[in-house]
Motif scaffolding. Structure first.
Motif, PDB file in Angstrom:
ATOM      1  N   LYS A   1      10.962  10.728  -5.750  1.00  0.00           N
ATOM      2  CA  LYS A   1      10.464   9.740  -4.779  1.00  0.00           C
ATOM      3  C   LYS A   1       8.939   9.746  -4.724  1.00  0.00           C
ATOM      4  N   THR A   2       8.326  10.920  -4.796  1.00  0.00           N
ATOM      5  CA  THR A   2       6.867  11.017  -4.795  1.00  0.00           C
ATOM      6  C   THR A   2       6.288  10.298  -6.011  1.00  0.00           C
ATOM      7  N   CYS A   3       6.970  10.428  -7.150  1.00  0.00           N
ATOM      8  CA  CYS A   3       6.527   9.744  -8.365  1.00  0.00           C
ATOM      9  C   CYS A   3       6.587   8.225  -8.197  1.00  0.00           C
ATOM     10  N   GLN A   4       7.611   7.748  -7.508  1.00  0.00           N
ATOM     11  CA  GLN A   4       7.749   6.312  -7.300  1.00  0.00           C
ATOM     12  C   GLN A   4       6.624   5.765  -6.426  1.00  0.00           C
ATOM     13  N   ILE A   5       6.236   6.508  -5.400  1.00  0.00           N
ATOM     14  CA  ILE A   5       5.128   6.093  -4.538  1.00  0.00           C
ATOM     15  C   ILE A   5       3.815   6.165  -5.317  1.00  0.00           C
ATOM     16  N   PHE A   6       3.625   7.248  -6.065  1.00  0.00           N
ATOM     17  CA  PHE A   6       2.431   7.432  -6.885  1.00  0.00           C
ATOM     18  C   PHE A   6       2.296   6.304  -7.905  1.00  0.00           C
ATOM     19  N   ASP A   7       3.425   5.864  -8.466  1.00  0.00           N
ATOM     20  CA  ASP A   7       3.442   4.843  -9.506  1.00  0.00           C
ATOM     21  C   ASP A   7       2.773   3.543  -9.057  1.00  0.00           C
ATOM     22  N   ILE A   8       2.925   3.165  -7.812  1.00  0.00           N
ATOM     23  CA  ILE A   8       2.323   1.928  -7.305  1.00  0.00           C
ATOM     24  C   ILE A   8       0.806   1.995  -7.448  1.00  0.00           C
ATOM     25  N   ARG A   9       0.218   3.087  -7.026  1.00  0.00           N
ATOM     26  CA  ARG A   9      -1.235   3.247  -7.115  1.00  0.00           C
ATOM     27  C   ARG A   9      -1.688   3.411  -8.566  1.00  0.00           C
ATOM     28  N   TYR A  10      -0.918   4.150  -9.336  1.00  0.00           N
ATOM     29  CA  TYR A  10      -1.256   4.374 -10.749  1.00  0.00           C
ATOM     30  C   TYR A  10      -1.327   3.046 -11.498  1.00  0.00           C
ATOM     31  N   ARG A  11      -0.341   2.198 -11.292  1.00  0.00           N
ATOM     32  CA  ARG A  11      -0.309   0.897 -11.964  1.00  0.00           C
ATOM     33  C   ARG A  11      -1.449  -0.010 -11.503  1.00  0.00           C
ATOM     34  N   LYS A  12      -1.800   0.083 -10.241  1.00  0.00           N
ATOM     35  CA  LYS A  12      -2.934  -0.708  -9.728  1.00  0.00           C
ATOM     36  C   LYS A  12      -4.229  -0.248 -10.407  1.00  0.00           C
TER      37      LYS A  12
END
Length: 142
Positions: free
Chosen positions: A10-21
């Protein structure tokens, strides 16, 4: 910049939003090129993309829970997720760290520090300070 993640994290999924931005702001930008001689509604037509802006940073990701990546993740010591590995040209790996949403600013700072200072599009110091502040806000709060 390589992000190591797991599909169940779940932490990776939240992190992914910022990473992709962040990746969308700093990586290559492409435009879909359509052929005027083809029917755009036909899904069988191949699509092509044209590079419109060369970005100063390359972003990639590796899935931790993919059996094909298991040994590589172990060799890279990527066991606490999400994990970030940073490489710079012939220097090879220059940084690696666990980076969740709460310490995402570390990734932004590391990327800014490693960017080529001669890249005029991003200012003398990688990002102009006003751009960095804007990015912190847009990456951190969207």
């Amino acid at each position: 910049v390589v992000k190591v993640f797991a599909s169940w994290c779940k932490t990776c999924q939240i992190f992914d939003i910022r990473y992709r931005k962040l990746a969308s702001q700093l990586s290559d930008q492409y435009t879909l090129v359509s052929d005027p001689n083809t029917n755009s509604n036909n899904s069988n037509n191949p699509q092509s993309y044209q590079l419109t802006r060369r970005g100063p940073v390359r972003f990639a990701e590796m899935q931790f829970d993919d059996p094909n990546n298991e040994e590589m993740c172990r060799l890279l010591n990527a066991t606490k997720l999400p994990y970030v590995l940073m490489y710079k040209g012939s220097k090879g790996k220059v940084a690696d760290f666990q980076c969740g949403p709460s310490n995402f600013q570390r990734l932004v700072d590391e990327v800014n520090e490693l960017m080529d200072p001669m890249d005029e599009e991003y200012g003398v110091d990688g990002f102009a300070s006003s751009s960095l502040e804007e990015m912190e806000w847009s990456v951190g709060l969207d």
